[in-house]
Design a protein around this motif. Sequence first.
Motif, PDB file in Angstrom:
ATOM      1  N   TYR A   1       8.288  -3.320   8.333  1.00 48.15           N
ATOM      2  CA  TYR A   1       7.503  -4.556   7.430  1.00 48.15           C
ATOM      3  C   TYR A   1       8.093  -5.830   8.316  1.00 48.15           C
ATOM      4  CZ  TYR A   1       6.029  -0.968   5.203  1.00 48.15           C
ATOM      5  OH  TYR A   1       5.941  -0.096   4.012  1.00 48.15           O
ATOM      6  N   GLY A   2       8.916  -5.483   9.356  1.00 48.91           N
ATOM      7  CA  GLY A   2       9.823  -7.168   9.846  1.00 48.91           C
ATOM      8  C   GLY A   2      10.327  -6.569  11.749  1.00 48.91           C
TER       9      GLY A   2
ATOM     10  N   CYS B   1      13.662  -7.098  11.214  1.00 47.64           N
ATOM     11  CA  CYS B   1      14.438  -6.441  10.754  1.00 47.64           C
ATOM     12  C   CYS B   1      14.800  -5.084  11.347  1.00 47.64           C
ATOM     13  CB  CYS B   1      14.366  -6.484   9.409  1.00 47.64           C
ATOM     14  SG  CYS B   1      13.458  -5.814   8.303  1.00 47.64           S
TER      15      CYS B   1
ATOM     16  N   LEU C   1      15.088 -11.664  14.878  1.00 48.00           N
ATOM     17  CA  LEU C   1      15.847 -11.537  14.539  1.00 48.00           C
ATOM     18  C   LEU C   1      17.092 -11.494  15.043  1.00 48.00           C
ATOM     19  CD1 LEU C   1      15.038  -9.821  11.272  1.00 48.00           C
ATOM     20  CD2 LEU C   1      15.135 -12.408  11.678  1.00 48.00           C
TER      21      LEU C   1
ATOM     22  N   ARG D   1      18.444 -16.868  11.397  1.00 41.40           N
ATOM     23  CA  ARG D   1      17.348 -15.481  11.525  1.00 41.40           C
ATOM     24  C   ARG D   1      15.298 -16.494  11.759  1.00 41.40           C
ATOM     25  NH1 ARG D   1      18.834 -11.462   9.125  1.00 41.40           N
ATOM     26  NH2 ARG D   1      16.274 -10.642   8.011  1.00 41.40           N
TER      27      ARG D   1
ATOM     28  N   LEU E   1      11.202 -16.800   5.543  1.00 41.57           N
ATOM     29  CA  LEU E   1      10.730 -15.363   5.982  1.00 41.57           C
ATOM     30  C   LEU E   1      10.960 -15.206   3.638  1.00 41.57           C
ATOM     31  CD1 LEU E   1      13.086 -13.797   8.276  1.00 41.57           C
ATOM     32  CD2 LEU E   1      10.465 -13.429   8.504  1.00 41.57           C
ATOM     33  N   GLY E   2      10.645 -13.853   3.274  1.00 39.42           N
ATOM     34  CA  GLY E   2      10.679 -13.197   2.728  1.00 39.42           C
ATOM     35  C   GLY E   2      12.351 -12.961   2.045  1.00 39.42           C
ATOM     36  N   CYS E   3      13.280 -13.052   2.880  1.00 38.70           N
ATOM     37  CA  CYS E   3      14.918 -12.734   2.671  1.00 38.70           C
ATOM     38  C   CYS E   3      15.619 -14.573   3.344  1.00 38.70           C
ATOM     39  CB  CYS E   3      15.402 -11.648   3.748  1.00 38.70           C
ATOM     40  SG  CYS E   3      15.059 -11.475   5.649  1.00 38.70           S
TER      41      CYS E   3
ATOM     42  N   GLN F   1      18.553  -5.198   8.467  1.00 41.05           N
ATOM     43  CA  GLN F   1      18.572  -5.383   6.858  1.00 41.05           C
ATOM     44  C   GLN F   1      20.098  -4.474   6.609  1.00 41.05           C
ATOM     45  OE1 GLN F   1      15.917  -2.926   5.485  1.00 41.05           O
ATOM     46  NE2 GLN F   1      14.096  -4.338   5.954  1.00 41.05           N
TER      47      GLN F   1
ATOM     48  N   CYS G   1      15.455  -4.676   2.257  1.00 39.40           N
ATOM     49  CA  CYS G   1      15.027  -6.097   2.426  1.00 39.40           C
ATOM     50  C   CYS G   1      14.989  -6.258   0.807  1.00 39.40           C
ATOM     51  CB  CYS G   1      13.707  -5.636   2.963  1.00 39.40           C
ATOM     52  SG  CYS G   1      12.608  -6.577   2.696  1.00 39.40           S
ATOM     53  N   PRO G   2      15.359  -7.823   0.868  1.00 39.39           N
ATOM     54  CA  PRO G   2      14.888  -8.293  -1.101  1.00 39.39           C
ATOM     55  C   PRO G   2      14.123  -8.285  -1.671  1.00 39.39           C
ATOM     56  CG  PRO G   2      15.754  -9.668   0.599  1.00 39.39           C
ATOM     57  CD  PRO G   2      15.852  -8.629   1.866  1.00 39.39           C
ATOM     58  N   ARG G   3      12.520  -8.261  -0.335  1.00 42.36           N
ATOM     59  CA  ARG G   3      11.262  -8.173  -1.181  1.00 42.36           C
ATOM     60  C   ARG G   3      10.874  -7.274  -1.791  1.00 42.36           C
ATOM     61  NH1 ARG G   3       6.390 -11.061   1.677  1.00 42.36           N
ATOM     62  NH2 ARG G   3       5.540 -10.062   0.388  1.00 42.36           N
TER      63      ARG G   3
ATOM     64  N   ILE H   1      19.298 -12.655   3.250  1.00 36.96           N
ATOM     65  CA  ILE H   1      20.183 -12.227   3.851  1.00 36.96           C
ATOM     66  C   ILE H   1      20.431 -12.736   4.660  1.00 36.96           C
ATOM     67  CG2 ILE H   1      20.042 -10.295   6.179  1.00 36.96           C
ATOM     68  CD1 ILE H   1      17.346  -9.090   4.816  1.00 36.96           C
TER      69      ILE H   1
HETATM   70  S1  SF4 Z   1      11.872  -9.744   4.684  1.00 36.24           S
HETATM   71 FE1  SF4 Z   1      13.306 -10.329   5.661  1.00 36.24          FE
HETATM   72  S2  SF4 Z   1      14.415  -7.966   5.401  1.00 36.24           S
HETATM   73 FE2  SF4 Z   1      12.267  -7.698   4.349  1.00 36.24          FE
HETATM   74  S3  SF4 Z   1      10.442  -7.450   6.190  1.00 36.24           S
HETATM   75 FE3  SF4 Z   1      10.777  -9.020   6.018  1.00 36.24          FE
HETATM   76  S4  SF4 Z   1      11.744  -9.589   7.620  1.00 36.24           S
HETATM   77 FE4  SF4 Z   1      12.180  -7.531   7.017  1.00 36.24          FE
END
Ligand code: SF4
Length: 316
Positions: free
Chosen positions: A55-56, A58, A79, A145, A153-155, A234, A276-278, A314
Amino acid sequence: MSLIPISDIIERVRSLPVRSIALQAPEGLKRELPVLAEALRAEGYSVILSGDPCYGACDLALDALEYADILIHFGHTPLMDHPRVLVEPIFQPERIPPLDSVLPLLTGEVIGLISTAQHASSLPLLAEELKKQGFSPVIAPPSPRTPLPGQVLGCTYTAAREAKADCLLYLGTGVFHAIGSRIATGLPVISLDPYTGEAGVVETDRLLRRRFALIEKARSADRVGIIVSQKCGQNRMKLAEALLPLHPRAEIVLLREVTADQLLNLGYPCYVNCACPRLGLDDQIRFPVPVLSPPEFEILCGRREWDEYEIDEIRL
Ligand code: SF4
């Protein structure tokens, strides 16, 4: 047409002292990998694909380096630096839709422009158009990041904060990043879909009400599992260790993929998500019990007040 620029990739690889290559991509791009693999094999390279969910950036498939000289990871921005990993973002063509629907929603003069990696290259175009309308657009510089100007990013919402704007304009699809930016900054956020031109004021009330109810539900939990991800970008073991003393019956649980089945099998009545914070925000509906963010766990344990609610980010 392939989204992955096959001839550019082959050219880059030719300049490297490698014979074997591992390829990794997120779900939406995975089906393009066999085509690239075939092209690379025709050039004499041996190739393997990483098939695990991704998903990333990360979540680099570093285990594949056991079988290959380099890993090429597609679809995200880097990252972290790794001497044997190439991270290749896939950018959408620069485009902005007509701004008729978004202009009346903007408040103030200084407009912070934010986007995901796919559309961040269109932000300068958007800035030009907003200037013509008398606004002062700002695109915040990259952060460690988020290497693209204005990227969130979602984090990581550094670009939303650093814009120091009156109002944020999010160019992208979906609402997750826009909601995160609103909670991270407290500023009004307007979303703009680059394909349809649809614009809207981003609301967080419903989400926050759901999160408040979840914290209340977690009050009856007598044990807590603090999830730490083993994915390279992560892993927040230090944060988990700092949260551990907040609850008398909390344990740290290492997980690679966080799924409803795994949470069910582990059997905790509540989890804290240091992966992952999402995850907790996007997937709570699938999880059998509350999965709280670290700031929400602090609220549960009386270390933080509800009006000090923060989006989890993060900060490695
Ligand atoms: S939001 Fe951050 S931790 Fe979650 S998948 Fe995306 S890059 Fe990775």
